[in-house]
Design a protein around this motif. Structure first.
Motif, PDB file in Angstrom:
ATOM      1  N   MET A   1     -18.854  -3.309   6.433  1.00 40.80           N
ATOM      2  CA  MET A   1     -19.417  -4.633   6.191  1.00 40.80           C
ATOM      3  C   MET A   1     -20.883  -4.710   6.606  1.00 40.80           C
ATOM      4  N   LYS A   2     -21.252  -3.939   7.643  1.00 41.84           N
ATOM      5  CA  LYS A   2     -22.616  -3.962   8.155  1.00 41.84           C
ATOM      6  C   LYS A   2     -23.551  -3.092   7.311  1.00 41.84           C
ATOM      7  N   TYR A   3     -23.103  -1.902   6.952  1.00 41.06           N
ATOM      8  CA  TYR A   3     -23.998  -0.927   6.333  1.00 41.06           C
ATOM      9  C   TYR A   3     -23.660  -0.607   4.879  1.00 41.06           C
ATOM     10  N   ALA A   4     -22.545  -1.117   4.382  1.00 42.34           N
ATOM     11  CA  ALA A   4     -22.204  -0.915   2.966  1.00 42.34           C
ATOM     12  C   ALA A   4     -21.879  -2.278   2.375  1.00 42.34           C
ATOM     13  N   ASP A   5     -20.725  -2.434   1.721  1.00 42.68           N
ATOM     14  CA  ASP A   5     -20.363  -3.750   1.184  1.00 42.68           C
ATOM     15  C   ASP A   5     -18.867  -3.850   0.966  1.00 42.68           C
ATOM     16  N   ASN A   6     -18.427  -5.025   0.523  1.00 41.42           N
ATOM     17  CA  ASN A   6     -17.008  -5.335   0.333  1.00 41.42           C
ATOM     18  C   ASN A   6     -16.376  -4.521  -0.781  1.00 41.42           C
ATOM     19  N   ILE A   7     -17.143  -4.218  -1.826  1.00 42.26           N
ATOM     20  CA  ILE A   7     -16.571  -3.491  -2.960  1.00 42.26           C
ATOM     21  C   ILE A   7     -16.113  -2.105  -2.529  1.00 42.26           C
ATOM     22  N   ILE A   8     -16.900  -1.453  -1.678  1.00 45.19           N
ATOM     23  CA  ILE A   8     -16.506  -0.134  -1.173  1.00 45.19           C
ATOM     24  C   ILE A   8     -15.222  -0.244  -0.360  1.00 45.19           C
ATOM     25  N   LYS A   9     -15.106  -1.315   0.436  1.00 40.04           N
ATOM     26  CA  LYS A   9     -13.878  -1.520   1.205  1.00 40.04           C
ATOM     27  C   LYS A   9     -12.686  -1.734   0.277  1.00 40.04           C
ATOM     28  N   VAL A  10     -12.888  -2.477  -0.807  1.00 44.96           N
ATOM     29  CA  VAL A  10     -11.806  -2.726  -1.760  1.00 44.96           C
ATOM     30  C   VAL A  10     -11.347  -1.415  -2.395  1.00 44.96           C
ATOM     31  N   TYR A  11     -12.296  -0.565  -2.777  1.00 45.90           N
ATOM     32  CA  TYR A  11     -11.931   0.730  -3.349  1.00 45.90           C
ATOM     33  C   TYR A  11     -11.183   1.594  -2.332  1.00 45.90           C
ATOM     34  N   SER A  12     -11.625   1.564  -1.070  1.00 49.90           N
ATOM     35  CA  SER A  12     -10.958   2.368  -0.040  1.00 49.90           C
ATOM     36  C   SER A  12      -9.514   1.934   0.158  1.00 49.90           C
ATOM     37  N   THR A  13      -9.292   0.629   0.262  1.00 51.16           N
ATOM     38  CA  THR A  13      -7.934   0.141   0.484  1.00 51.16           C
ATOM     39  C   THR A  13      -7.049   0.343  -0.747  1.00 51.16           C
ATOM     40  N   SER A  14      -7.630   0.237  -1.940  1.00 54.71           N
ATOM     41  CA  SER A  14      -6.845   0.454  -3.158  1.00 54.71           C
ATOM     42  C   SER A  14      -6.448   1.915  -3.289  1.00 54.71           C
ATOM     43  N   MET A  15      -7.379   2.814  -3.016  1.00 56.36           N
ATOM     44  CA  MET A  15      -7.059   4.240  -3.053  1.00 56.36           C
ATOM     45  C   MET A  15      -6.046   4.600  -1.970  1.00 56.36           C
ATOM     46  N   ALA A  16      -6.117   3.889  -0.827  1.00 59.84           N
ATOM     47  CA  ALA A  16      -5.156   4.136   0.240  1.00 59.84           C
ATOM     48  C   ALA A  16      -3.739   3.788  -0.203  1.00 59.84           C
ATOM     49  N   MET A  17      -3.600   2.725  -0.974  1.00 57.99           N
ATOM     50  CA  MET A  17      -2.284   2.335  -1.470  1.00 57.99           C
ATOM     51  C   MET A  17      -1.707   3.420  -2.366  1.00 57.99           C
ATOM     52  N   LEU A  18      -2.534   3.982  -3.239  1.00 56.49           N
ATOM     53  CA  LEU A  18      -2.073   5.051  -4.116  1.00 56.49           C
ATOM     54  C   LEU A  18      -1.745   6.305  -3.316  1.00 56.49           C
ATOM     55  N   LEU A  19      -2.575   6.610  -2.311  1.00 58.83           N
ATOM     56  CA  LEU A  19      -2.310   7.782  -1.471  1.00 58.83           C
ATOM     57  C   LEU A  19      -1.000   7.626  -0.705  1.00 58.83           C
ATOM     58  N   THR A  20      -0.715   6.405  -0.260  1.00 57.66           N
ATOM     59  CA  THR A  20       0.544   6.146   0.435  1.00 57.66           C
ATOM     60  C   THR A  20       1.737   6.414  -0.480  1.00 57.66           C
ATOM     61  N   MET A  21       1.628   6.003  -1.737  1.00 53.32           N
ATOM     62  CA  MET A  21       2.718   6.244  -2.682  1.00 53.32           C
ATOM     63  C   MET A  21       2.937   7.734  -2.904  1.00 53.32           C
ATOM     64  N   VAL A  22       1.842   8.479  -3.006  1.00 56.99           N
ATOM     65  CA  VAL A  22       1.950   9.924  -3.221  1.00 56.99           C
ATOM     66  C   VAL A  22       2.578  10.601  -2.000  1.00 56.99           C
ATOM     67  N   LEU A  23       2.135  10.224  -0.787  1.00 55.08           N
ATOM     68  CA  LEU A  23       2.693  10.811   0.430  1.00 55.08           C
ATOM     69  C   LEU A  23       4.156  10.428   0.619  1.00 55.08           C
ATOM     70  N   SER A  24       4.539   9.256   0.143  1.00 51.75           N
ATOM     71  CA  SER A  24       5.927   8.813   0.271  1.00 51.75           C
ATOM     72  C   SER A  24       6.876   9.686  -0.538  1.00 51.75           C
ATOM     73  N   VAL A  25       6.351  10.334  -1.567  1.00 55.06           N
ATOM     74  CA  VAL A  25       7.174  11.247  -2.366  1.00 55.06           C
ATOM     75  C   VAL A  25       7.688  12.388  -1.499  1.00 55.06           C
TER      76      VAL A  25
END
Length: 335
Positions: free
Chosen positions: A254-278
């Motif tokens: 939030m200080k040195y980047a922006d919200n969009i980068i955070k949104v991409y990180s959390t969205s990719m994390a959701m997909l990574l969680t699904m893959v690891l759950s396999v």
């Protein structure tokens, strides 16, 4: 520290949060009071930020710290927004089922982009808007379990109040993130000083929530501070530290980047969680999951890639002026 390193680390920690929370369960339930986890995570973030601020104060060049009440009074607002958001979440779940709620939650990706443009005055190109919409489509696709009629009926059978509350929940989630970015960037104060203010109010609001739960339950289990660590084990503490570390990384973004980068990180994390759950929980991958991953990868490339990599200029268009000059020279020599 580069933002993409922090974003990658945030993706890994966010994806492991759900896995650690699942591993902390015993016989399908929690032996500990799950409401104590956010409180301890806020305390962890506050302690870490205070130590880092203390180290900064010992340096020859002291950090900038705004202590005026006009500035400090703004920091409880994110906690208030999240408090309202949590209540709206519970109200939404009374009208829609869990699957519909998860799918509607992806609206926060688009609402974050809209509030990012309206309140922070940050311009996005048409390709970036398309990428944000694609990200929402990709995450939604990965969460759809099947194409049966029963599922489709459940998605569109909820009352209108459920959909309105879902939209409100997405807007509140985006508003909290955008407002936090505004707080972090409104002056050149030390990041750790801003974190101390933010997490102090966060710990206070989470403590009030624990007190409210005690009042609702009639203090049957005793006051919250007497059972704060009941049922905790190594995995539970890993959940607390993981959640706290995630919050510290988000504040850095939030200080040195922006919200969009955070949104991409959390969205990719959701997909990574699904893959690891396999591999961890025998989760069966679906076609929708693979399609969602492909769409999200396309969105990631569209948003962050330089425009020259996305739009090709035909080579014939550049060669045309040279050919015209050659023809004009030949005509002059003939005459």
């Amino acid at each position: 520290m580069q933002w993409y390193f922090v974003a990658t680390l945030l993706t890994i920690l966010t994806s492991s949060q759900g896995i650690l929370t699942t591993l902390s369960q015993s016989n399908g339930g929690y032996k500990y009071d799950y409401a104590t986890v956010p409180f301890l995570a806020e305390v962890f973030k506050l302690v870490v930020s205070s130590i880092l601020l203390w180290r900064e104060l010992r340096m020859p060049s002291s950090p900038k710290m705004t202590t005026e009440w006009r500035s400090v009074r703004l920091f409880p607002i994110p906690s208030i927004i999240y408090l309202v958001h949590n209540n709206v979440q519970f109200a939404t779940l009374t009208y829609v089922d869990t699957s519909t709620y998860q799918i509607m939650g992806n609206l926060k990706i688009v609402t974050t982009g809209i509030l990012f443009r309206l309140f922070l005055r940050r311009r996005l190109s048409m390709l970036q808007w398309m990428a944000i919409v694609l990200l929402a489509v990709g995450t939604t696709t990965s969460q759809v379990k099947g194409c049966g009629e029963a599922l489709c009926d459940s998605l569109f059978a909820a009352p209108i109040q459920g959909y309105l509350l879902g939209v409100l929940s997405a807007c509140l989630s985006a508003l909290a993130g955008v407002y936090t970015e505004f707080l972090m960037k409104k002056n050149n104060d030390s990041l750790y000083w801003q974190n101390v203010q933010l997490y102090t109010f966060g710990a206070i609001f989470n403590m009030f929530r624990l007190l409210l739960d005690d009042f609702r339950g009639g203090f049957e289990k005793g006051p919250w501070w007497q059972r704060l660590f009941d049922g905790y084990n190594i995995t539970t503490w890993m959940v607390v530290f993981n959640l706290g570390s995630t919050g510290l990384l988000v504040s850095w973004l939030m200080k040195y980047a922006d919200n969009i980068i955070k949104v991409y990180s959390t969205s990719m994390a959701m997909l990574l969680t699904m893959v690891l759950s396999v591999y961890l929980f025998n989760f069966k991958p679906t076609l929708q999951l693979f399609l969602g991953i492909i769409i999200c990868m396309m969105s990631l490339h569209m948003y962050f890639a330089p425009p020259g990599m996305l739009v090709d200029i035909p080579s014939t268009a550049k060669a045309a002026p040279d050919s015209l000059r050659e023809v004009s020279v030949e005509r002059r020599t003939d005459s």
